[in-house]
Design a protein around this motif. Structure first.
Motif, PDB file in Angstrom:
ATOM      1  N   ASP A  31     -15.041  25.399  71.206  1.00  0.00           N
ATOM      2  CA  ASP A  31     -16.181  25.451  70.708  1.00  0.00           C
ATOM      3  C   ASP A  31     -17.096  25.374  72.192  1.00  0.00           C
ATOM      4  OD1 ASP A  31     -18.460  25.159  68.949  1.00  0.00           O
ATOM      5  OD2 ASP A  31     -18.492  22.814  69.074  1.00  0.00           O
ATOM      6  N   ASP A  39     -23.427  34.852  71.658  1.00  0.00           N
ATOM      7  CA  ASP A  39     -23.126  35.941  70.575  1.00  0.00           C
ATOM      8  C   ASP A  39     -22.037  36.948  70.833  1.00  0.00           C
ATOM      9  OD1 ASP A  39     -25.076  34.838  68.253  1.00  0.00           O
ATOM     10  OD2 ASP A  39     -26.253  35.360  69.777  1.00  0.00           O
ATOM     11  N   ASN A  88     -15.133  41.414  62.886  1.00  0.00           N
ATOM     12  CA  ASN A  88     -15.826  39.980  62.627  1.00  0.00           C
ATOM     13  C   ASN A  88     -15.829  39.351  64.016  1.00  0.00           C
ATOM     14  OD1 ASN A  88     -16.032  40.243  59.469  1.00  0.00           O
ATOM     15  ND2 ASN A  88     -13.985  40.531  59.769  1.00  0.00           N
ATOM     16  N   GLN A  90     -18.027  37.758  65.400  1.00  0.00           N
ATOM     17  CA  GLN A  90     -18.873  36.556  65.292  1.00  0.00           C
ATOM     18  C   GLN A  90     -18.229  35.338  64.538  1.00  0.00           C
ATOM     19  OE1 GLN A  90     -18.775  39.189  63.267  1.00  0.00           O
ATOM     20  NE2 GLN A  90     -19.086  38.318  61.145  1.00  0.00           N
ATOM     21  N   TRP A  91     -16.938  35.705  64.347  1.00  0.00           N
ATOM     22  CA  TRP A  91     -16.177  34.420  64.022  1.00  0.00           C
ATOM     23  C   TRP A  91     -15.691  33.325  65.391  1.00  0.00           C
ATOM     24  CZ3 TRP A  91     -11.925  36.704  60.332  1.00  0.00           C
ATOM     25  CH2 TRP A  91     -12.422  36.962  58.744  1.00  0.00           C
ATOM     26  N   ASN A  93     -17.860  32.703  67.153  1.00  0.00           N
ATOM     27  CA  ASN A  93     -19.196  31.856  67.238  1.00  0.00           C
ATOM     28  C   ASN A  93     -18.923  30.611  66.118  1.00  0.00           C
ATOM     29  OD1 ASN A  93     -20.363  34.645  68.395  1.00  0.00           O
ATOM     30  ND2 ASN A  93     -20.520  32.811  69.648  1.00  0.00           N
ATOM     31  N   GLU A  94     -18.515  31.115  65.028  1.00  0.00           N
ATOM     32  CA  GLU A  94     -18.739  30.635  63.659  1.00  0.00           C
ATOM     33  C   GLU A  94     -17.713  29.695  63.295  1.00  0.00           C
ATOM     34  OE1 GLU A  94     -19.302  33.769  60.908  1.00  0.00           O
ATOM     35  OE2 GLU A  94     -21.394  34.226  61.587  1.00  0.00           O
ATOM     36  N   ASP A  95     -16.707  29.972  63.752  1.00  0.00           N
ATOM     37  CA  ASP A  95     -15.393  29.123  63.370  1.00  0.00           C
ATOM     38  C   ASP A  95     -14.343  29.328  64.509  1.00  0.00           C
ATOM     39  OD1 ASP A  95     -13.815  27.699  61.736  1.00  0.00           O
ATOM     40  OD2 ASP A  95     -13.559  29.075  60.247  1.00  0.00           O
TER      41      ASP A  95
ATOM     42  N   SER B  35     -28.824  30.935  68.814  1.00  0.00           N
ATOM     43  CA  SER B  35     -28.261  32.589  68.561  1.00  0.00           C
ATOM     44  C   SER B  35     -28.966  33.509  69.076  1.00  0.00           C
ATOM     45  CB  SER B  35     -27.655  32.696  67.313  1.00  0.00           C
ATOM     46  OG  SER B  35     -27.558  34.059  67.014  1.00  0.00           O
ATOM     47  N   ARG B  38     -29.783  36.215  66.302  1.00  0.00           N
ATOM     48  CA  ARG B  38     -30.764  35.852  65.351  1.00  0.00           C
ATOM     49  C   ARG B  38     -32.141  35.979  65.849  1.00  0.00           C
ATOM     50  NH1 ARG B  38     -27.966  31.131  63.616  1.00  0.00           N
ATOM     51  NH2 ARG B  38     -29.324  29.844  65.030  1.00  0.00           N
TER      52      ARG B  38
END
Lengths: 127, 375
Positions: A31, A39, A88, A90-91, A93-95, B35, B38
């Motif tokens: 993380d 991003d 994907n 962005q995964w 960052n997100e998870d 972000s 964003r």
């Protein structure tokens, strides 16, 4: 403050390592690493069958801002990679600890045991 | 660099809004608030708010102010004479034609001008201009160190700012015009994102209240990371990267900012520009389009089909609004949109398409995605 799950092991280059079975490990970035990268828009994955060295570059993570090397936390052979990241990115960052896993490696259990535990990693990133 | 970083008046405001701070040109600035993507999207779709207080306003006043700026700047501020409030983008050159800095100058009426300088060069530029002025006298300088700058940018920026600041007249402000509704507030319809918007100069003590009022209307706090991807899509140069003291305006896609029309105006760098125009510049700045798995980055090399180095990327990024890699690159003068060029990306050589910047204009992509990339 970034998440550092207690059950994982860590490298000083900000990869997490999960033991799937003894000798087989799943790898992603922490993380903390994804926060530093910003991003993520593209991941160049290591290839299945590729031999990799601990602390050597085995792929590339591109954020909007910059290209960064992906390091292998262990020496061994890549046995799988997460092809879904191609569409994907962005995964990461997100998870980063689940859907954002990057590759799996066949490696020596003794090397795995040398990796940082959660407390040591948390300490190394100053949190 | 052991020198402590400077902080803008909004430092604690940024922290309270979750900013990740980063050093930039001697200042500790918000990189993003969670972000970059964003924030980039918010500016393209609605409006974003940037603290750009690292850029420094400098006021000049006096009987020789006009002649000083006509000598120091490559664009001609005589264009502003008829209309107080009007703004002009210009380079400030060395005698050899190299770019010392780029800036916007506002005509405030009478013998008064305001310039806004880039963070890195602000001090040096101010003393350079003061030295020039001393040769003639008649110019007073006033550094506005007690003022900060907010940029509110995006298709909804002007309407929302007009409401937030209770200044309905902002809607009628034309591009590159400014207005001073009060002695301590100055608003210009300018920006660095390729979108409509305004830049607000105000005293430090007023900035947080202005920022809060804009956020209450829906404006999204945005950092330098988004500002960089937005400006690059808009084909706008960044000083220190796309232009330096070793590059002339003609080598930097900024030939249009050099005004040679008045033959009697002997601005600094004029003779160098004139001889370069006779011979033609040795290099030019172009735009590049690349697939998203070959994102160009500052310093990457461009190669000809034969493998010869023909240029270098000066700014490169993933372009969020286009879904592609884009760059500004300085290329040999014989290379242009019809040339086959290849970007060296790590171990690969990837075909790049050369285009005229910008990549994004008036709310849409200039080069549609389906025809963007070389076959």
């Amino acid at each position: 403050m970034s998440q550092v799950p207690a059950q994982l092991r860590y490298s000083t280059t900000h990869e997490w390592v999960a033991q799937l079975v003894p000798g087989r490990y799943r790898v992603g970035i922490t993380d903390h690493a994804q926060e530093l990268l910003g991003d993520v828009v593209f991941v160049e994955l290591p290839q299945t069958g590729q031999a990799v060295q601990a602390e050597a570059a085995c792929g590339v993570i591109e954020s909007v801002k910059a290209a960064s090397d992906l390091y292998s936390p262990l020496s061994g052979e890549v046995v799988a990679s997460n092809a879904e990241l191609t569409d994907n990115p962005q995964w990461l960052n997100e998870d980063p600890y689940d859907k954002g896993w990057i590759f799996e490696i066949q490696a020596d259990e003794k090397d795995f045991a040398q990796l940082l535990d959660a407390a040591a990693y948390q300490n190394s990133i100053g949190e | 660099m052991s020198e402590a970083l400077e902080r803008t008046a909004l430092y604690s405001w940024h922290q309270a809004h979750g900013a990740r701070m980063s050093p930039f040109a001697g200042w500790e600035m918000p990189l993003h608030y969670g972000s970059q993507l964003r924030e980039h999207e918010a500016v393209r779709q609605a409006a974003g708010l940037f603290d750009v207080s690292h850029m420094r306003p400098l006021d000049l006043q006096g009987p020789a102010a006009r002649s000083l700026l006509r000598r120091a700047l490559a664009n001609d501020i005589a264009r502003l004479d008829a209309e107080p409030g009007r703004a002009l983008y210009t380079c400030m050159l060395q005698e050899d034609g190299g770019i010392l800095d780029d800036l916007i100058v506002y005509f405030l009426g009478g013998d008064r001008y305001r310039i806004v300088l880039n963070a890195a060069g602000a001090r040096a530029d101010a003393s350079y201009l003061q030295d020039l002025a001393e040769e003639e006298g008649g110019v007073e300088f006033l550094r506005r160190d007690d003022w900060g700058i907010l940029a509110c940018q995006g298709p909804k920026a002007v309407a929302w700012a007009a409401e937030a600041l209770a200044l309905p007249e902002l809607a009628a402000l034309k591009p590159f015009r400014s207005v001073a509704p009060r002695a301590d507030l100055f608003i210009a319809r300018t920006g660095y994102t390729g979108e409509d918007g305004i830049e607000i100069l105000a005293r430090h003590g007023h900035l947080a209240a202005i920022a809060d009022a804009l956020l209450a209307r829906g404006v999204v706090p945005s950092g330098l990371a988004a500002r960089d991807s937005l400006r690059l899509e808009a084909g706008l140069n960044l000083y220190g990267q796309d232009m330096t003291t070793t590059d002339s305006p003609d080598r930097s896609h900024l030939g249009w900012t050099v005004d040679l029309r008045d033959p009697k105006r002997d601005f600094i760098g004029r003779s160098a520009i004139e001889s370069e125009r006779v011979q033609g510049p040795a290099q030019r700045l172009w735009g590049l389009l690349l697939p998203r798995d070959a994102i160009p980055r500052h310093g990457y090399e461009l190669l000809s089909a034969a493998g010869e180095t023909i240029g270098t990327v000066t700014s490169g990024s993933f372009a969020p609004s286009l879904g592609l890699g884009i760059a500004l690159a300085r290329l040999r003068a014989d290379v242009g949109p019809d040339s086959a060029v290849f970007l060296q990306v790590r171990q690969r050589k990837v075909p790049a398409r050369i285009v005229e910047p910008p990549f994004w204009r008036h709310g849409q992509a200039v080069y549609p995605a389906e025809e963007s990339l070389p076959q």
